[in-house]
Structure formats: structure tokens, C-alpha cells
Design a protein around this motif. Structure first.
Motif, short mmCIF file in Angstrom:
data_model
loop_
_atom_site.label_atom_id
_atom_site.label_comp_id
_atom_site.label_asym_id
_atom_site.label_seq_id
_atom_site.Cartn_x
_atom_site.Cartn_y
_atom_site.Cartn_z
N CYS A 53 0.88 -1.11 0.10
CA CYS A 53 0.02 -0.12 -0.06
C CYS A 53 0.78 1.19 -0.01
O CYS A 53 2.16 1.25 0.42
N VAL A 54 0.20 2.55 -0.34
CA VAL A 54 0.91 3.86 -0.20
C VAL A 54 -0.01 4.70 0.57
O VAL A 54 -1.24 4.74 0.34
N PHE A 55 0.42 5.16 1.62
CA PHE A 55 -0.35 6.28 2.18
C PHE A 55 -0.20 7.66 1.96
O PHE A 55 1.08 8.02 2.26
N VAL A 56 -0.98 8.33 1.84
CA VAL A 56 -0.79 9.91 1.46
C VAL A 56 -1.65 10.72 2.73
O VAL A 56 -2.82 10.44 2.89
N ASP A 57 -0.84 11.75 3.29
CA ASP A 57 -1.53 12.46 4.30
C ASP A 57 -0.64 13.86 4.29
O ASP A 57 0.34 13.74 3.85
N ASP A 58 -1.37 15.00 4.57
CA ASP A 58 -0.77 16.25 4.77
C ASP A 58 -0.05 16.66 5.92
O ASP A 58 0.34 17.67 6.32
N LEU A 115 4.67 1.24 6.31
CA LEU A 115 3.60 1.48 5.27
C LEU A 115 4.30 2.66 4.42
O LEU A 115 4.72 3.78 5.07
N PRO A 116 4.68 2.29 3.11
CA PRO A 116 4.98 3.55 2.43
C PRO A 116 4.27 4.81 2.24
O PRO A 116 2.92 4.37 2.18
#
Length: 223
Positions: free
Chosen positions: A177-182, A195-196
Motif C-alpha cells: 500500500c501507499v499512504f498519503v497525508d498532509d 507503510l510507504p
């Protein structure tokens, strides 16, 4: 042809999928009937002029506390006693929530769908901030097979259990998985579990989504 191993893109909502309230002061002022320039706080776009944002970034107050204070301020401008972030967001964005969705998000999601990448949302306050009816006005959320919202779980990022919940729901290992957050604290929480992750830059959403797609072995296509 060898089948592509399953992968997933896990996105925060506010700031990543939708533009931040800092970026849409003009829309908010118009919707709320406020004079242009009434909303002056700029968060990450001018942190030096937003002490409350600086306090949040230093973990002196929570993100929820930041927005609770801003909600109260905006309510006072309107003669309202607002206590919940959803009061603010519903009034400012309720009529046309689709207008604040990032076009870069739409392009990235199209690339993921075409490649069979699974989609999930992991948010600390999706319905708390936006209200459950907000989601009903965003048809693209039907493409997200998992939505984990701490409004209901009570488990806030960067608590490891928040990430574990979305990984369990997807039945995928963190490495797939790839996780994106600001928010950097949430990125560090993800990386601690292997977690990438991509720290989303609200001032450069194109680059941030491109990096997420690169980690998924996808190339971003032009909108």
C-alpha cells in the motif's frame, strides 16, 4: 500475462482529496456572505502569521482543537454560536462540495482505477468535520472500497491501530500500500509500521500525487 499483485492507495481526505479551507477563503466568504478578506488565517501557506497553526504543528494543540477555534471565530463573524467543525463546513461548502475537490486527485484516481489499484480513505475526522451528508454529494467515493473514519472508531492517526484497521479491511500487507497525508505526524506513524507514505504538499499537489503513483509503479497521466 502475469497478474499484477494487489496494491492499494490509502488517502487522507481533507487537504489531500479536497482543497484546504485555507485555499478556498474566497469561496467560503461568498457562501457565508462575508466581505472579501474577512478570513485571514493561512495555516501552511503563511505559518508565520498563524500562531495557532504553529501551535498545532508543534503538537501543543490537536488538529481538532485548531479547527474548533477557527469554527468558533467564523461563527462569531456571522453572529452564530458554532461549536462543531461541521457547522462551518456545511455552511461554507455544503451547496457545492464537488467544487473543492482537487483535480490532481481525480487524475490520480483515474490512473489507479485503470490499473486495478484498490482505494481507501483513512481520516481522523471525515464525518466529524464535513458531516455524513457531505459524502453523499461526492459520487467518486463509491470507488473507495474502504473508508476508516475516526469520527466513529475514536482511533486517531498516528495511533498504529488506525493504520492497522485500514490494512486489515483491505486484507493487504503494509508493503502493498501507499499512504498519503498532509500532516507529518501521520506520515511518521505510517512509516513506523512499514507503510510507504507520501507527505502531501498542499502547495504542490501535482508532485505529491505523482510521487504516490510512482510508489505504486504507475506513471501519472496528464489531466
Amino acid at each position: 500475462m502475469t497478474a499484477r499483485p494487489p496494491k492499494a492507495l490509502i488517502l487522507d481526505f481533507g487537504g489531500v482529496i479536497s482543497r484546504t479551507l485555507f485555499e478556498t477563503h474566497d469561496l467560503s466568504e461568498k457562501a457565508l456572505g462575508l466581505p472579501a478578506g474577512s478570513l485571514t488565517w493561512q495555516g501552511p501557506f503563511a505559518p508565520e502569521s498563524d500562531p495557532l497553526w504553529q501551535a498545532m504543528q508543534a503538537d501543543e494543540i490537536t488538529e481538532r482543537a485548531y479547527w474548533k477555534a477557527r469554527t468558533k471565530e467564523v461563527g462569531q463573524l456571522l453572529g452564530e454560536d458554532w461549536s462543531e467543525m461541521s457547522d462551518f463546513v456545511r455552511a461554507a461548502r455544503g451547496a457545492d462540495p464537488d467544487a473543492v475537490i482537487r483535480p490532481e486527485f481525480r487524475t490520480a484516481i483515474a490512473a489507479c482505477k485503470a490499473a486495478g489499484i484498490r482505494l481507501a480513505v483513512l481520516s481522523n475526522e471525515l464525518d466529524l468535520f464535513y458531516g455524513a451528508d457531505f459524502r453523499e454529494k461526492l459520487p467518486f467515493l463509491a470507488d473507495f472500497e474502504v473508508i476508516i473514519d475516526a469520527t466513529y472508531t475514536g482511533i486517531l492517526k498516528p495511533d498504529p491501530r488506525a493504520y492497522e484497521a485500514v490494512l486489515d479491511a483491505l486484507a493487504l500487507p503494509a508493503s502493498a500500500c501507499v499512504f498519503v497525508d498532509d500532516q507529518m505526524r501521520n506520515i511518521k506513524g505510517a512509516e513506523a509500521l512499514g507503510l510507504p507514505a507520501v507527505h502531501f504538499d498542499v502547495m504542490d499537489p501535482t508532485r505529491s500525487y505523482s510521487e504516490a503513483l510512482r510508489l505504486l509503479d504507475l506513471e501519472r497521466t496528464a489531466p
